[in-house]
Design a protein around this motif. Sequence first.
Motif, mmCIF file in Angstrom:
data_model
loop_
_atom_site.group_PDB
_atom_site.id
_atom_site.type_symbol
_atom_site.label_atom_id
_atom_site.label_comp_id
_atom_site.label_asym_id
_atom_site.label_seq_id
_atom_site.Cartn_x
_atom_site.Cartn_y
_atom_site.Cartn_z
ATOM 1 N N LEU A 40 0.831 -0.931 0.213
ATOM 2 C CA LEU A 40 0.015 0.048 0.101
ATOM 3 C C LEU A 40 0.768 1.129 0.498
ATOM 4 O O LEU A 40 1.675 1.619 0.653
ATOM 5 N N ARG A 41 0.845 2.446 -0.816
ATOM 6 C CA ARG A 41 2.071 3.005 -1.495
ATOM 7 C C ARG A 41 0.952 4.358 -0.763
ATOM 8 O O ARG A 41 -0.131 4.816 -0.858
ATOM 9 N N ILE A 42 1.192 4.897 0.565
ATOM 10 C CA ILE A 42 0.820 6.317 0.876
ATOM 11 C C ILE A 42 1.377 7.470 0.861
ATOM 12 O O ILE A 42 2.739 7.400 0.823
ATOM 13 N N GLY A 43 1.029 7.783 0.432
ATOM 14 C CA GLY A 43 1.221 10.511 0.211
ATOM 15 C C GLY A 43 0.644 10.245 0.947
ATOM 16 O O GLY A 43 0.147 10.443 1.922
ATOM 17 N N PHE A 44 1.257 11.732 1.465
ATOM 18 C CA PHE A 44 0.928 12.868 2.714
ATOM 19 C C PHE A 44 1.151 14.298 2.114
ATOM 20 O O PHE A 44 2.208 14.494 1.363
ATOM 21 N N VAL A 45 0.416 14.842 2.323
ATOM 22 C CA VAL A 45 1.358 16.785 1.468
ATOM 23 C C VAL A 45 0.190 17.829 3.115
ATOM 24 O O VAL A 45 -0.955 17.277 3.674
ATOM 25 N N ASN A 46 1.010 18.362 3.324
ATOM 26 C CA ASN A 46 1.063 19.512 4.382
ATOM 27 C C ASN A 46 0.184 21.074 3.305
ATOM 28 O O ASN A 46 0.472 21.861 2.920
ATOM 29 N N GLU A 150 -1.154 9.667 -9.553
ATOM 30 C CA GLU A 150 -0.855 8.778 -11.012
ATOM 31 C C GLU A 150 0.533 8.446 -11.082
ATOM 32 O O GLU A 150 0.868 7.552 -11.293
ATOM 33 N N THR A 151 1.797 9.044 -11.147
ATOM 34 C CA THR A 151 2.719 9.367 -11.958
ATOM 35 C C THR A 151 3.685 7.864 -10.368
ATOM 36 O O THR A 151 4.381 7.963 -10.702
ATOM 37 N N GLU A 152 3.599 9.052 -9.568
ATOM 38 C CA GLU A 152 4.560 8.141 -8.429
ATOM 39 C C GLU A 152 3.497 6.645 -8.369
ATOM 40 O O GLU A 152 4.210 5.997 -7.073
ATOM 41 N N LYS A 153 2.072 6.406 -8.398
ATOM 42 C CA LYS A 153 1.638 4.944 -8.291
ATOM 43 C C LYS A 153 0.933 5.058 -6.376
ATOM 44 O O LYS A 153 1.715 4.269 -5.976
ATOM 45 N N LEU A 154 1.533 6.446 -6.087
ATOM 46 C CA LEU A 154 0.748 6.771 -4.375
ATOM 47 C C LEU A 154 -1.098 5.596 -5.070
ATOM 48 O O LEU A 154 -1.687 6.223 -6.148
ATOM 49 N N ASP A 155 -1.839 5.102 -3.698
ATOM 50 C CA ASP A 155 -2.668 4.604 -3.500
ATOM 51 C C ASP A 155 -3.816 5.368 -2.975
ATOM 52 O O ASP A 155 -5.081 5.699 -2.784
ATOM 53 N N LEU A 156 -2.702 6.296 -1.605
ATOM 54 C CA LEU A 156 -3.906 7.299 -0.700
ATOM 55 C C LEU A 156 -3.133 8.174 -0.559
ATOM 56 O O LEU A 156 -1.677 8.166 -0.354
ATOM 57 N N ILE A 157 -3.293 9.350 -0.655
ATOM 58 C CA ILE A 157 -3.073 10.578 0.189
ATOM 59 C C ILE A 157 -3.272 11.466 1.077
ATOM 60 O O ILE A 157 -4.804 11.041 1.338
ATOM 61 N N MET A 158 -3.343 11.506 2.034
ATOM 62 C CA MET A 158 -3.414 12.133 3.448
ATOM 63 C C MET A 158 -2.694 13.590 3.401
ATOM 64 O O MET A 158 -2.235 14.098 2.453
#
Length: 186
Positions: A40-46, A150-158
């Motif tokens: 599961l690939r997760i990203g985070f944006v502040n 999409e480009t980094e193939k992330l499943d979830l952005i929080m």
Amino acid sequence: PDIAISDRNILLMNYFLRRCRFVMLLGVLAMASQGWSEELRIGFVNTDRVLKEANTAKAAQAKLEQEFLKREKEITDLGSAVKSMTEKLEREAPTLSDTQRATRQKQLVEQDRDFQRKRREFQEDLSARRNEELQQVLDRANKVIRQLAETEKLDLIMQPDQVVYVSPKHDITDKVIKALNATGAK
């Protein structure tokens, strides 16, 4: 005797239901473990940082400041005039006649009312324009976030308001800011 049989049936039914729940839980865990074997690939944006550091956000802020600079100065000058009139009235009140004092107080009240109205209108207009500009920046940021996902193939952005802790390796805020800055402050 019927009551005893009924209680026994209830106990058997509860035992059976507990066993069914246990078997269903095992089945769900077995299926979930197969799905979890994929990463599961997760990203985070502040988003607060994006709204402070991205060039589009800075350009929007500069645009608002320029747009409201003249009105802000007028309101500041009007506030200073009201303050000056108040101080002058306090200084001269002992030497004024009752009629003059009442006239000046009436003028001061009208001037202060005008100042308060203009300041309130200014704040409302500024807030509405700030919300418009903020929404445009957020729309651009969300577009960039989707593209990065999409480009980094992330499943979830929080975002921070839904997260207690995030490892820096999952934080893509810098990438979002960089991508927003690369698109320019259109």
